[in-house]
Scaffold this active site. Structure first.
Site, mmCIF file in Angstrom:
data_model
loop_
_atom_site.group_PDB
_atom_site.id
_atom_site.type_symbol
_atom_site.label_atom_id
_atom_site.label_comp_id
_atom_site.label_asym_id
_atom_site.label_seq_id
_atom_site.Cartn_x
_atom_site.Cartn_y
_atom_site.Cartn_z
ATOM 1 N N ARG A 153 -5.297 0.038 -6.621
ATOM 2 C CA ARG A 153 -4.149 1.035 -6.194
ATOM 3 C C ARG A 153 -3.441 2.042 -6.467
ATOM 4 O O ARG A 153 -2.668 3.354 -6.610
ATOM 5 C CB ARG A 153 -3.066 0.205 -6.454
ATOM 6 C CG ARG A 153 -3.426 -1.488 -4.895
ATOM 7 C CD ARG A 153 -1.715 -1.809 -4.803
ATOM 8 N NE ARG A 153 -2.236 -3.361 -4.372
ATOM 9 C CZ ARG A 153 -2.427 -3.294 -2.672
ATOM 10 N NH1 ARG A 153 -2.132 -2.251 -2.105
ATOM 11 N NH2 ARG A 153 -2.209 -4.669 -2.301
ATOM 12 N N GLY A 204 0.872 -1.164 0.126
ATOM 13 C CA GLY A 204 0.449 0.093 0.308
ATOM 14 C C GLY A 204 0.551 1.450 0.296
ATOM 15 O O GLY A 204 0.305 2.537 -0.307
ATOM 16 N N PHE A 236 -14.135 3.212 4.551
ATOM 17 C CA PHE A 236 -12.897 2.360 3.895
ATOM 18 C C PHE A 236 -12.241 2.793 2.648
ATOM 19 O O PHE A 236 -13.054 3.054 1.903
ATOM 20 C CB PHE A 236 -13.166 0.925 3.921
ATOM 21 C CG PHE A 236 -12.253 0.229 3.396
ATOM 22 C CD1 PHE A 236 -11.663 -0.936 3.944
ATOM 23 C CD2 PHE A 236 -12.034 0.039 1.763
ATOM 24 C CE1 PHE A 236 -10.473 -1.213 3.613
ATOM 25 C CE2 PHE A 236 -11.328 -1.105 1.251
ATOM 26 C CZ PHE A 236 -10.129 -1.877 1.966
ATOM 27 N N VAL A 237 -10.962 3.381 2.577
ATOM 28 C CA VAL A 237 -10.467 3.788 1.017
ATOM 29 C C VAL A 237 -9.587 3.317 0.378
ATOM 30 O O VAL A 237 -9.180 2.197 0.508
ATOM 31 C CB VAL A 237 -9.583 5.318 1.489
ATOM 32 C CG1 VAL A 237 -10.600 6.545 2.479
ATOM 33 C CG2 VAL A 237 -8.724 4.568 2.327
ATOM 34 N N ASP A 269 -5.365 -0.801 -1.679
ATOM 35 C CA ASP A 269 -6.892 -1.623 -1.986
ATOM 36 C C ASP A 269 -8.413 -1.699 -2.025
ATOM 37 O O ASP A 269 -8.716 -2.045 -0.936
ATOM 38 C CB ASP A 269 -5.663 -3.027 -3.108
ATOM 39 C CG ASP A 269 -6.034 -3.782 -1.485
ATOM 40 O OD1 ASP A 269 -5.715 -2.823 -0.885
ATOM 41 O OD2 ASP A 269 -5.434 -5.218 -1.657
ATOM 42 N N GLU A 316 4.177 4.337 6.049
ATOM 43 C CA GLU A 316 2.796 3.289 5.165
ATOM 44 C C GLU A 316 1.537 3.828 4.451
ATOM 45 O O GLU A 316 2.034 5.236 5.095
ATOM 46 C CB GLU A 316 2.267 2.962 7.239
ATOM 47 C CG GLU A 316 2.555 1.821 8.010
ATOM 48 C CD GLU A 316 1.633 1.331 8.335
ATOM 49 O OE1 GLU A 316 0.781 0.237 8.306
ATOM 50 O OE2 GLU A 316 1.648 1.129 10.058
ATOM 51 N N ASP A 317 0.851 3.318 4.492
ATOM 52 C CA ASP A 317 -0.023 3.726 3.396
ATOM 53 C C ASP A 317 -1.344 4.499 4.834
ATOM 54 O O ASP A 317 -1.544 6.139 4.415
ATOM 55 C CB ASP A 317 -0.694 3.506 2.025
ATOM 56 C CG ASP A 317 -1.026 1.358 3.024
ATOM 57 O OD1 ASP A 317 -0.746 1.780 4.291
ATOM 58 O OD2 ASP A 317 -1.906 1.015 2.578
ATOM 59 N N LYS A 337 -5.966 7.136 10.960
ATOM 60 C CA LYS A 337 -7.792 7.046 11.071
ATOM 61 C C LYS A 337 -7.533 7.012 13.136
ATOM 62 O O LYS A 337 -7.774 5.957 13.700
ATOM 63 C CB LYS A 337 -8.255 6.200 10.916
ATOM 64 C CG LYS A 337 -8.699 5.512 9.282
ATOM 65 C CD LYS A 337 -9.468 3.976 9.185
ATOM 66 C CE LYS A 337 -9.517 4.065 7.522
ATOM 67 N NZ LYS A 337 -10.613 2.412 7.417
ATOM 68 N N ASP A 366 -5.170 2.375 10.434
ATOM 69 C CA ASP A 366 -5.916 2.109 10.719
ATOM 70 C C ASP A 366 -5.962 2.015 12.509
ATOM 71 O O ASP A 366 -6.356 2.209 12.881
ATOM 72 C CB ASP A 366 -6.588 0.500 10.612
ATOM 73 C CG ASP A 366 -8.242 0.553 10.579
ATOM 74 O OD1 ASP A 366 -8.279 1.721 10.963
ATOM 75 O OD2 ASP A 366 -8.783 0.012 10.152
HETATM 76 P P1 5GP Z 1 -3.884 -1.273 11.019
HETATM 77 O O1 5GP Z 1 -2.856 -2.075 11.376
HETATM 78 O O2 5GP Z 1 -3.045 -0.002 11.453
HETATM 79 O O3 5GP Z 1 -5.323 -1.712 11.542
HETATM 80 O O4 5GP Z 1 -3.886 -1.822 9.528
HETATM 81 C C1 5GP Z 1 -2.415 -1.594 7.971
HETATM 82 C C2 5GP Z 1 -3.261 -1.793 7.400
HETATM 83 O O5 5GP Z 1 -4.385 -2.264 6.665
HETATM 84 C C3 5GP Z 1 -2.622 -0.628 6.216
HETATM 85 O O6 5GP Z 1 -1.699 -0.679 5.537
HETATM 86 C C4 5GP Z 1 -3.692 -1.067 4.856
HETATM 87 O O7 5GP Z 1 -2.675 -1.829 4.138
HETATM 88 C C5 5GP Z 1 -4.871 -2.024 5.802
HETATM 89 N N1 5GP Z 1 -5.950 -0.837 5.459
HETATM 90 C C6 5GP Z 1 -6.503 -0.091 6.806
HETATM 91 N N2 5GP Z 1 -7.506 0.481 6.546
HETATM 92 C C7 5GP Z 1 -7.723 0.247 5.246
HETATM 93 C C8 5GP Z 1 -8.367 1.684 4.225
HETATM 94 O O8 5GP Z 1 -9.244 2.155 4.459
HETATM 95 N N3 5GP Z 1 -8.241 1.059 2.750
HETATM 96 C C9 5GP Z 1 -7.764 0.280 2.867
HETATM 97 N N4 5GP Z 1 -7.434 -0.442 1.087
HETATM 98 N N5 5GP Z 1 -7.027 -0.636 3.779
HETATM 99 C C10 5GP Z 1 -6.357 -0.430 4.793
#
Ligand code: 5GP
Length: 178
Positions: free
Chosen positions: A167, A45, A154-155, A161, A100-101, A132, A104
């Site tokens: 992407r 991402g 969810f973006v 993706d 990181e992208d 977020k 969350d």
């Molecule tokens: P975390 O571990 O912080 O919950 O999630 C990290 C990963 O979840 C991100 O690097 C991404 O790949 C995926 N992710 C979390 N939220 C989103 C979202 O809104 N859209 C997409 N496409 N991927 C997300």
């Protein structure tokens, strides 16, 4: 095929403007480094963001990547993080910026911080395109550089993706099913 509508959340222009600002801020903060800053992109991402970010930076950098297990076809975090592809070089004594992208829940970032800490880098910080805050379970101080804070949506696009698609969108969107 997913049947749905994509609504624009941030335009490509707005994203590019913010990425330029972030690159300037990071370059300023690391300008006195004696060696290149190691940018570590979290696959897949962060690839688009990292590519844009590093091209606006004015300090020497090296690039590396780490692969982690993602949500797969799901849109919710499983909470289980696994390294699927490791770094190509040691980061011992190096200044590291994890890119990181999106943060969350923050579980991915937290896991990587703990994993990298055992490799004894000189310093380690996190830069994320999106955050977020409503969902984050990690210490806010860990999230050092943030492109945009967003609502719990969810973006897709700009590297992110939906089941591996979208992407390559130059803008950020929200997908809704028809
Ligand atoms: P975390 O571990 O912080 O919950 O999630 C990290 C990963 O979840 C991100 O690097 C991404 O790949 C995926 N992710 C979390 N939220 C989103 C979202 O809104 N859209 C997409 N496409 N991927 C997300």
């Amino acid at each position: 095929m997913d049947k749905g509508t994509i609504t624009e959340y941030f335009s490509a222009e707005k994203i590019q403007q913010r990425v330029r600002e972030l690159a300037e801020q990071i370059s300023n903060e690391y300008q006195d480094l004696k060696e290149p800053l190691v940018l570590i992109g979290v696959l897949k991402g962060s690839v688009i963001f990292l590519a844009d970010l590093c091209r606006h930076m004015t300090i020497p950098v090296e690039l590396d990547f780490i692969g982690v297990s993602s949500y797969g076809m799901e849109t919710k975090s499983s909470g289980v993080v696994q390294i699927t592809q490791d770094l190509s070089r040691p980061i011992h004594d190096r200044h590291v910026l994890l890119v990181e992208d999106i943060v969350d829940t923050g579980l991915t970032a937290q896991y990587l911080f703990e994993n990298f800490e055992s490799r004894k880098p000189a310093s380690m910080r996190l830069c994320t395109f999106l955050h977020k805050p409503a969902k984050s379970k990690i210490d806010a101080e860990l999230v050092h550089f943030v492109g945009f804070a967003i609502e719990d949506e969810f973006v897709i696009g700009y590297g992110m993706d939906l089941a591996e698609k979208y992407r390559n969108l130059p803008y950020l969107g929200v997908f809704s099913k028809n």
